[in-house]
Every structure is written in C-alpha cells, then in structure tokens.
Design a protein around this motif. Structure first.
Motif, short mmCIF file in Angstrom:
data_model
loop_
_atom_site.label_atom_id
_atom_site.label_comp_id
_atom_site.label_asym_id
_atom_site.label_seq_id
_atom_site.Cartn_x
_atom_site.Cartn_y
_atom_site.Cartn_z
N ASN A 361 29.46 43.55 48.33
CA ASN A 361 30.62 44.12 48.36
C ASN A 361 31.89 43.27 47.77
N ILE A 362 31.94 41.96 47.86
CA ILE A 362 32.87 40.96 47.56
C ILE A 362 32.90 41.18 45.92
N ALA A 363 31.53 41.34 45.30
CA ALA A 363 31.66 41.26 43.80
C ALA A 363 31.52 42.75 43.14
N ILE A 364 31.64 43.74 43.99
CA ILE A 364 31.43 45.01 43.37
C ILE A 364 32.47 45.62 42.22
N GLU A 365 33.65 45.00 42.27
CA GLU A 365 34.60 45.53 41.34
C GLU A 365 34.44 44.67 40.04
N GLU A 366 33.68 43.61 40.26
CA GLU A 366 33.85 42.88 38.80
C GLU A 366 32.41 42.40 38.71
N VAL A 367 31.30 43.05 38.99
CA VAL A 367 30.03 42.81 38.85
C VAL A 367 29.57 42.61 37.21
N ARG A 368 30.32 43.17 36.45
CA ARG A 368 30.05 43.38 34.89
C ARG A 368 30.83 42.34 34.30
N SER A 369 31.69 41.38 34.87
CA SER A 369 32.36 40.36 34.51
C SER A 369 31.29 39.17 33.87
N ALA A 419 39.50 38.89 50.65
CA ALA A 419 38.81 38.07 49.83
C ALA A 419 38.30 38.65 48.38
N ARG A 420 37.74 39.87 48.45
CA ARG A 420 37.75 40.43 47.15
C ARG A 420 39.02 40.73 46.23
N VAL A 421 39.94 41.07 46.82
CA VAL A 421 41.25 41.43 46.13
C VAL A 421 41.86 40.01 45.45
N LEU A 422 41.82 39.13 46.56
CA LEU A 422 42.77 37.64 46.00
C LEU A 422 41.94 36.81 45.45
N GLU A 423 40.64 36.62 45.52
CA GLU A 423 40.04 35.52 45.13
C GLU A 423 40.06 35.49 43.69
N ARG A 424 40.12 36.89 42.88
CA ARG A 424 40.20 36.92 41.38
C ARG A 424 41.78 36.81 40.93
N ALA A 425 42.63 36.44 41.78
CA ALA A 425 43.96 36.29 41.25
C ALA A 425 44.64 37.39 40.59
N PRO A 426 44.68 38.52 41.26
CA PRO A 426 45.39 39.50 40.46
C PRO A 426 46.66 39.54 40.37
N ARG A 427 47.17 40.37 39.05
CA ARG A 427 48.56 40.56 38.92
C ARG A 427 49.16 41.46 39.65
N VAL A 428 48.57 42.41 39.94
CA VAL A 428 49.13 43.34 40.83
C VAL A 428 48.32 43.76 41.87
N ILE A 429 48.97 44.05 43.13
CA ILE A 429 48.26 44.37 44.45
C ILE A 429 48.92 45.27 45.06
N LEU A 430 48.02 46.37 45.24
CA LEU A 430 48.31 47.52 46.41
C LEU A 430 47.84 47.17 47.64
#
Length: 515
Positions: A361-369, A419-430
């Motif tokens: 779940n933590i990796a789900i949005e960037e699993v192809r990175s 953790a999933r949102v912030l650990e990849r240092a996003p530029r925009v957060i909803l």
C-alpha cells in the motif's frame, strides 16, 4: 441548572463483536436539564453505546434504565427501538432521515399518525407550534423539506423527536453540516431545551463546541471510560490529554514563504449545471510554500475540486493548469508521476487496498518507478525496506510491513497514507479531511507533517469541515458555497464569524452588515 433526578442510567454496559470489545463495563448517568458531551476518537465506542441505548444493538452485559416517575427507574428491554422511543429517548443522526417531498409538518408526524387525517393534522400543528415557541426551533412547517436549508432540516429532525415527547435527546456530530452561525443557533436551542428539563447527550469531536455547550464531559478511549470532567473546570488541554492518555504537544504554525503558482484554476466548471455539488466558474491558485484551507458545508463542491486535483476528472469548461501546463485528460497516474499526492476523504475505501500488505500500500502509487522496479521486475526488497522505514518514521502501529492493511485502525491507516504521500516529497498535496476520526495526538502529528511539507516548498490544499483545523493549518482561506469559491484572504485577517457567513453564501463581512 441540572436536577439530582437521573433521567437515564446505563450500568456496566459491555458489547463484544467477536474478539473485539467495543464497550467494556461503561456506566453513564444523565440528569434532567443536563447537556452531557460524549467524546472519544473514532472507534472509541461512542456510537456502539448510543446504538445500545436506542435499541439498535443488544448489549452482552449491563442494563439501561430510564426514569418512570419519582425515584422509580424502569429497565428497558434490550434491542427494542420501540421501547426506547416510548420511554422518551430521541436520536438525531448526522445524516438526516427525512422525506424530501413532504412538508416539515408531515415529516414530524410521519410514523406516528396517518398523514391524511385533517383533524390530527390540525392538532399536530398546534402541538408543534407550542414546541417551537418553547424551544426556539423556528422553521416553516409548510415548506417541502427539499426547499429547506441544512440547518432547518436539522431543526425538523429535533422537532420530530420532541413531538414524540422525548425526555432524552441524543445528537450525533450535530454541527458537522452546519456553519458556525447555525451551530451557535443550535447551542442556544439546546440550552433552552435543557433549561426546560430535557436531558441531552452531545456527541462531538470539536473541543471548542463541547466547552461552549455542555455541563459535563465523558471521554471514552478504546471502548472504556477514560474519565469525566465538569465542563466549567475543563480546558482543551485537559480534554485532549484524557482522550489520548498522555500529554499532547501543541503544533504552532509560523508564516510560510509563498512561492509561484503550481496549480491554477481559471473559470473552471464541472458537473451538472445548477447542481449544488458542481463547480461554476471557479478561479484560484495553489502556491509553493503555502497551505490553503478550503472551508464549506459538506456537499457544496469540495468533492469536485478533489477529483480535479487528483486527476479523476477534467473541467467541462475553463482551464486547470499544473506547473503552467493545461491538464486536458483524466489521468491520476500522470499526476502522481508529476508530483501530486492526495490524502482521500474516504481513507478506508479510496486510500488503501485492505487485502494488500502495508508495504504494498505504501508503494502502490509508484510501483513502476525506478526505486521499486528494476528491468521491468518489481523490487520487493526495496518496497519492504521503504515500508519498514516509514512504519518507524510515522509510528504506524501494525505487526509489520507484511500485515494486511485491513487489520489497521483508522488512525493507523491515515498514518500509512501520510507516509505514502510525504515520503516521496510531492510538490502538490491534497489533504481531504486529513484528521477526521483521529485522536488529538494523531491529529497533532498529521498537522506537524503537513506544515513541514509546506516548509519544504509543497503547495497544500486542506479540505476540512472543521474550522479549528483550518485555522490551525491555513495560510490562506478559500470558501466554497453552492459550487462557487470566494478567496477570503490570509488566515490572520479572518475569524470564524466571517468564514461562517461566506460558508452560508453571504458575501459581506460582519462589519459591512453592521453598518
């Protein structure tokens, strides 16, 4: 002034769902003329206890007794809503159960008498008008419910309970759908009802409201009584410490360094024209290094804003720009790759996949990175290492990275999403309702992390129905009403009254109205 005569007494109520103990030997007395606030985080046992009181659930142990006159108390049969109603217990839920195509008067009568009886209708009107005079619950009884405001609908619900001769009134999160002005009006009504001898149980998570309206506070934690406080002797810190079980560190927001616009809405419209939840020619921007708070009564278009920023929709007209470029197709994956992250409103259904592990779940949005994939194959070791570090950094309480997400509490699911949102240092957060249902300690941690992300240069949009939360986090306020947005300006120039008027669709400030 409360009486020593108890209207209601719950003794040693215990309720189990399998191995889960939702209520453990809880005892509660409610007195005539008393407003009792019932507090606790999501899952603390408040709703279960009230469902037992109202007969929707059957307790495993314990008794519910109500006053039967003088010093006599009678025991309610378990699992009988009819008996609870007959005993004078009324309940107003957060989500109303009114027939939209009927008048206010007919909704009040519904379920108690034939609607077509003219004689009974005349007598009912006289009784309701007497209740309105005594309580201050003013509402147009002849208008169809679908033409009433949210606050007026709530008044119909309360009148419905009082029409059935309620002596005990339970209100579950009653201000969640109200503007601050409507909430103040509700509090005035509750004080008047209590002065007339009604007993009120007020369920809320908003500490300011609890301090403003209640006489006594009971706090539940993990299904047990954490303690009680006399409201006149309590403050926010004492309540928060009791809810969490330890001292809670306060989060202080300092001014941010506002940068360039990362997201721009230019005359954006979305959804069915004329529909309250649609957007109508909305313009605003989100800037680097700034937290923007979006205030509004639920259902005024917040979900449409969230869908656009999440990449789940594109404007029907107007333009949404990300880093200066128009967003022309609904593509959540592209926005994630571009550095847009979201904390969804419904974290259990939209935030995690319950049957997948915490690590997945933590990796789900960037699993192809590149960090999680090598030569087209998923790097399970890298995913597990990231999850282990995130669990420690964000205090996600779980058996480990391989545990299924469905086993986590609501608060820990929110920490996982954080953790999933912030650990990849996003530029925009909803951040959509980022602390709904969390205890005070968890709220403080979420707030700290959001402000830290802003200080790193992220543009943050916080959507919340809790004005206290918005004032704690926001550098600037947007207010949404009926699909239209007002830029209310810097938080330091605003107060609750001004924001509340804008939430109600009033475009003038209190000073303008007074002149």
């Amino acid at each position: 002034m409360t009486s020593h005569t108890p209207l209601l007494s719950l003794t040693d109520i215990t309720k189990r769902f399998g191995t889960l103990i939702a209520n453990n030997a809880i005892s509660l007395d409610l007195h005539q003329g008393e407003i009792l606030a019932l507090l606790g985080e999501n899952g603390a046992g408040k709703t279960t206890l009230m469902n037992i009181l109202f007969g929707h659930y059957v307790q495993d142990e314990g008794t519910v007794r109500v006053a039967a006159g003088g010093d006599v108390m009678t025991t309610l049969p378990p699992g009988s809503p009819g008996a609870a109603l007959a005993a004078g217990i009324g309940m107003v839920h957060q989500h109303f159960t009114l027939a939209e195509n009927l008048s206010g008067l007919d909704n009040i009568r519904l379920g108690t008498e034939p609607l077509l009886s003219f004689g009974r209708r005349h007598a009912a009107r006289a009784k309701v008008e007497k209740i309105i005079t005594e309580s201050g619950l003013d509402v147009d009884l002849d208008r169809r419910v679908d033409g009433l405001t949210v606050g007026e609908k709530q008044r119909v619900e309360i009148l419905k309970a009082l029409y059935r001769d309620a002596r005990v009134l339970i209100l579950d999160e009653p201000t969640a759908v109200l503007t601050p002005q409507e909430a103040e009006g509700l509090f005035a009504v509750l004080r008047r009802l209590a002065a007339n001898g009604l007993g009120v149980i007020f369920i809320s998570h908003k500490l300011g409201e609890v301090l403003a309206v209640s006489h006594r506070i009971m706090v539940l934690r993990a299904g047990e009584q954490a303690g009680e406080l006399v409201t006149a002797q309590a403050d926010r810190r004492a309540i928060a410490d009791l809810m969490v079980g330890k001292a809670v560190a306060e989060v202080t927001r300092t001014p941010g360094a506002r940068g360039r616009a990362l997201v721009e809405f230019q005359s954006v419209s979305l959804g069915k024209p004329g529909h309250r939840a649609a957007l109508h020619g909305v313009s605003f921007d989100l800037r680097a290094g700034e937290v923007v708070g979006l205030a509004g009564v639920s259902g005024n278009g917040q979900s449409a804003i969230a869908a656009l920023i999440s990449g789940l929709a594109v404007p029907d007209s107007g333009t949404m720009r990300l880093y200066g470029d128009p967003v022309t197709r609904a593509d959540p994956r592209r926005l994630v790759a571009a550095g847009v992250a979201r904390m969804p409103e419904d974290r259990q259904h939209d935030g995690v996949v319950g049957t997948m592990s915490v690590a997945d779940n933590i990796a789900i949005e960037e699993v192809r990175s590149p960090g999680f994939s090598r030569y087209g194959f998923i790097d399970a070791k890298a995913i597990r290492a990231r999850a282990t570090a995130a669990i420690a950094a964000y205090d996600v309480r779980c058996p480990g990275p391989d545990a299924e997400a469905r086993l986590l509490s609501g608060g820990n699911v929110q920490k996982l999403i954080l953790a999933r949102v912030l650990e990849r240092a996003p530029r925009v957060i909803l951040a959509n309702q980022p602390t709904r249902g969390l205890d005070i300690g968890a709220q403080a941690e979420v707030h700290r992390r959001i402000i830290a992300a802003r200080d790193r240069g992220a543009a943050v949009l916080v959507i919340s129905e809790d004005l206290d939360e918005l004032f704690a986090l926001s550098d600037r306020f947007l207010v949404i009403h009926a699909g239209e947005i007002t830029d209310a300006g810097p938080a330091e120039t605003l107060d609750r009254a001004t924001v509340g008027l804008l939430m109600a669709g009033q475009t003038h400030t209190p000073e303008t109205l007074a002149s």
